[in-house]
Design a protein around this motif. Structure first.
Motif, PDB file in Angstrom:
ATOM      1  N   CYS A 150       0.921  -1.139  -0.032  1.00 30.92           N
ATOM      2  CA  CYS A 150       0.020   0.154   0.073  1.00 30.92           C
ATOM      3  C   CYS A 150       0.676   1.295  -0.026  1.00 30.92           C
ATOM      4  CB  CYS A 150      -1.032  -0.059   1.317  1.00 30.92           C
ATOM      5  SG  CYS A 150       0.019   0.106   2.739  1.00 30.92           S
ATOM      6  N   CYS A 208       2.245   5.927   8.761  1.00 32.57           N
ATOM      7  CA  CYS A 208       1.286   6.207   7.995  1.00 32.57           C
ATOM      8  C   CYS A 208       0.425   7.341   8.406  1.00 32.57           C
ATOM      9  CB  CYS A 208       0.532   4.975   7.551  1.00 32.57           C
ATOM     10  SG  CYS A 208      -0.746   5.130   6.421  1.00 32.57           S
ATOM     11  N   LEU A 243      -2.357   7.855   8.192  1.00 28.85           N
ATOM     12  CA  LEU A 243      -3.803   7.295   8.420  1.00 28.85           C
ATOM     13  C   LEU A 243      -3.691   6.568   9.926  1.00 28.85           C
ATOM     14  CD1 LEU A 243      -5.007   5.473   5.053  1.00 28.85           C
ATOM     15  CD2 LEU A 243      -5.965   7.519   6.216  1.00 28.85           C
ATOM     16  N   VAL A 244      -2.593   5.955  10.319  1.00 30.58           N
ATOM     17  CA  VAL A 244      -2.191   5.813  11.291  1.00 30.58           C
ATOM     18  C   VAL A 244      -2.068   6.865  12.456  1.00 30.58           C
ATOM     19  CG1 VAL A 244      -0.769   4.160  13.080  1.00 30.58           C
ATOM     20  CG2 VAL A 244      -1.314   3.395  10.866  1.00 30.58           C
ATOM     21  N   GLY A 274       1.022   3.583   2.277  1.00 26.02           N
ATOM     22  CA  GLY A 274       1.757   3.681   3.318  1.00 26.02           C
ATOM     23  C   GLY A 274       2.851   3.165   3.587  1.00 26.02           C
ATOM     24  N   ALA A 275       2.865   1.810   3.379  1.00 21.89           N
ATOM     25  CA  ALA A 275       4.247   0.922   3.113  1.00 21.89           C
ATOM     26  C   ALA A 275       5.247   1.316   2.269  1.00 21.89           C
ATOM     27  CB  ALA A 275       3.783  -0.391   3.083  1.00 21.89           C
ATOM     28  N   PRO A 332      -6.781   0.951  11.244  1.00 18.90           N
ATOM     29  CA  PRO A 332      -6.370   1.058   9.776  1.00 18.90           C
ATOM     30  C   PRO A 332      -5.422  -0.294   9.535  1.00 18.90           C
ATOM     31  CG  PRO A 332      -5.632   3.099  11.245  1.00 18.90           C
ATOM     32  CD  PRO A 332      -5.969   1.948  12.101  1.00 18.90           C
ATOM     33  N   GLY A 333      -5.620  -0.677   8.272  1.00 24.99           N
ATOM     34  CA  GLY A 333      -4.822  -1.946   7.694  1.00 24.99           C
ATOM     35  C   GLY A 333      -5.593  -3.083   7.978  1.00 24.99           C
ATOM     36  N   ALA A 368       5.602   2.399   9.135  1.00 23.02           N
ATOM     37  CA  ALA A 368       4.079   2.854   9.012  1.00 23.02           C
ATOM     38  C   ALA A 368       3.122   2.272  10.210  1.00 23.02           C
ATOM     39  CB  ALA A 368       3.613   2.070   7.782  1.00 23.02           C
ATOM     40  N   PRO A 420      -6.680  -2.235   2.400  1.00 21.16           N
ATOM     41  CA  PRO A 420      -6.988  -3.715   2.444  1.00 21.16           C
ATOM     42  C   PRO A 420      -8.264  -4.096   1.829  1.00 21.16           C
ATOM     43  CG  PRO A 420      -6.214  -2.733   4.526  1.00 21.16           C
ATOM     44  CD  PRO A 420      -6.550  -1.824   3.863  1.00 21.16           C
TER      45      PRO A 420
HETATM   46  S1  SF4 Z   1      -2.990   2.174   7.360  1.00 18.84           S
HETATM   47 FE1  SF4 Z   1      -3.552   1.528   5.433  1.00 18.84          FE
HETATM   48  S2  SF4 Z   1      -2.263   2.794   3.937  1.00 18.84           S
HETATM   49 FE2  SF4 Z   1      -1.322   2.906   5.976  1.00 18.84          FE
HETATM   50  S3  SF4 Z   1       0.284   1.660   6.035  1.00 18.84           S
HETATM   51 FE3  SF4 Z   1      -1.598   0.292   7.210  1.00 18.84          FE
HETATM   52  S4  SF4 Z   1      -2.590  -0.537   5.442  1.00 18.84           S
HETATM   53 FE4  SF4 Z   1      -1.160   1.021   4.487  1.00 18.84          FE
END
Ligand code: SF4
Length: 432
Positions: A133, A220, A222-223, A135-136, A288-289, A197, A321
């Protein structure tokens, strides 16, 4: 389709040991010029499974059997060859060569070429998006540039917890001095620590700062957003319920911001038995994830028990995901065979295989292109390829290239991608 029968030829200028098979990557045809052999790894794989030693090489020229070569014909290698058209109208070959008079190797070589010639056909290949993804990828870029900036120049470069990265990329970082750690103990002022991330709990960040470490924060976004929300939930005095998986670094990185009043719930049953401080002061977040859809049952259960529970805004959800799962399920529904690439023992391969089977596909796990057998392709005209996080670099390309040597191949890349956008404002009514 216009494919040839398997024929044998003389191969002057080729040296093959007895007990061995040469698998050409190119064959010189006097009439058509050089013929590429993209399926060579498939042929080599079949021979290796039958216990034959193989080498890959080129056959500069083929001749009709019995061609007059000044009496040297008896000493020439034998080449078994079939041809098939390519999508661009050119011709590819499937071939194997054996030493003069080596009847056992010749029987094996000709039978393997027959096997693969039998599955020559026009096919479609549907390829899913990369398993990594955004973020990774962002965290890997940060780790690479940190290693480039600091590696080998004094300070140690450490990664706090596993980086979500392709195996080769992680090995490359390790070779350039990056060390994966689970504790900051032993690091000195000026050493560098990368937060991946999945993020870290606030106590880890505070310790890193106290110790004078250089922090590279690749959490990340989002995290990081979920961490901020957890802090705000704690500030307003609510209990945090994180819908996710407790035994993960991401969960620890988020719940650590909730001032000790956090629970992690994975299922509806878990939500049904949850104990909270005050039923009117409950807020929840999605980890998230994880797939957004799999949280639905737990959220419903939580909301039925705690009707005043406050939830997150969907704009901040991680859809990666869910998009990946949806892409694989929908692709699987339209394929005859789904190839899942990676280590059969890895959790991600098991996850992808389950998704593909849910979508109705027959699944084959491949750790290497040579593991593909001709029998797997019998009656198969649409193949899906799903790359897992344990797949070696370039495996999807190798599989694509090898399959292109079995007839015209259309390659279609499919990706499901959710995007959060602003709602369009309604058009103003016309004046008058
Ligand atoms: S929160 Fe989503 S975009 Fe961010 S590292 Fe995790 S899976 Fe990837």
């Amino acid at each position: 389709m216009n494919r040839s029968a398997v024929r044998d030829f003389q191969a002057p200028g080729v040296s093959v040991q007895r007990g061995e098979v040469l698998v050409p990557v190119q064959v010189g045809d006097p009439a058509r010029g050089p013929l590429p052999c993209p399926a060579a790894p498939l042929i080599a794989g079949s021979l290796l499974r039958k216990g034959w030693r193989c080498t890959l090489g080129s056959v500069p020229r083929l001749d009709e059997p019995g061609s007059d070569l000044g009496g040297a014909a008896l000493d020439l290698a034998t080449l078994y060859l079939a041809t098939c058209p390519q999508r661009d109208g050119s011709t590819a070959a499937l071939a194997a060569a054996t030493a003069p008079g080596d009847r056992m190797a010749a029987a094996a070589a000709s039978s393997v070429i027959e096997e693969w010639a039998a599955v020559i056909g026009t096919r479609r290949l549907l390829i899913t998006a990369s398993p990594w993804c955004g973020g990774a990828g962002r965290a890997l870029d940060a780790a690479r540039s940190t290693v480039a900036d600091y590696g080998g120049r004094g300070p140690r470069v450490c990664i706090y917890g596993e980086l979500a990265a392709p195996p080769e990329a992680a090995a490359d970082l390790a070779a350039r001095g990056a060390v994966v750690i689970d504790s900051l103990a032993g690091l000195d002022r000026g050493d560098v620590v990368i937060f991946p991330a999945h993020g870290v709990p606030p106590a880890v960040r505070a310790t890193a700062i106290e110790r004078g470490l250089t922090v590279v924060d690749a959490t990340c976004p989002l995290v990081a957003q979920a961490q901020d929300q957890a802090s705000r939930i704690a500030e307003r005095g609510d209990d945090l319920v994180l819908i996710g998986r407790a035994a993960t670094r991401t969960a620890a990185a988020i719940t650590g911001h909730a001032g000790g009043r956090a629970s992690v719930v994975e299922t509806a049953a878990g939500a049904a038995t949850l104990q909270v401080t005050d039923a009117r002061r409950v807020s929840y977040l999605l980890q998230p994830g994880g797939q957004v859809e799999t949280a639905t049952a737990a959220v419903s259960s939580l909301r039925s028990r705690f009707p005043a529970a406050r939830g997150p805004h969907p704009d901040g959800f991680c859809y990666a995901p869910s998009d990946r799962a949806l892409g694989i399920r929908s692709m699987a529904a339209g394929t005859d065979l789904m190839l899942v690439l990676g280590d059969a023992d890895s959790a991600d391969v098991r996850h992808l295989s389950g998704l593909a089977r849910d979508g109705g596909a027959r699944v084959q796990v491949l750790g290497a292109v040579t593991e593909l057998a001709a029998a797997m392709l019998t009656g198969v005209s649409v193949i899906g390829v799903a790359e897992s996080t344990s797949a070696t670099a370039g495996l999807a390309s190798q599989v694509t290239a090898a399959l292109s040597g079995l007839g015209p191949l259309s390659v279609i890349h499919r990706q499901v991608s959710s995007q959060v956008t602003e709602a369009a404002a309604p058009a103003a009514p016309a004046a008058g």
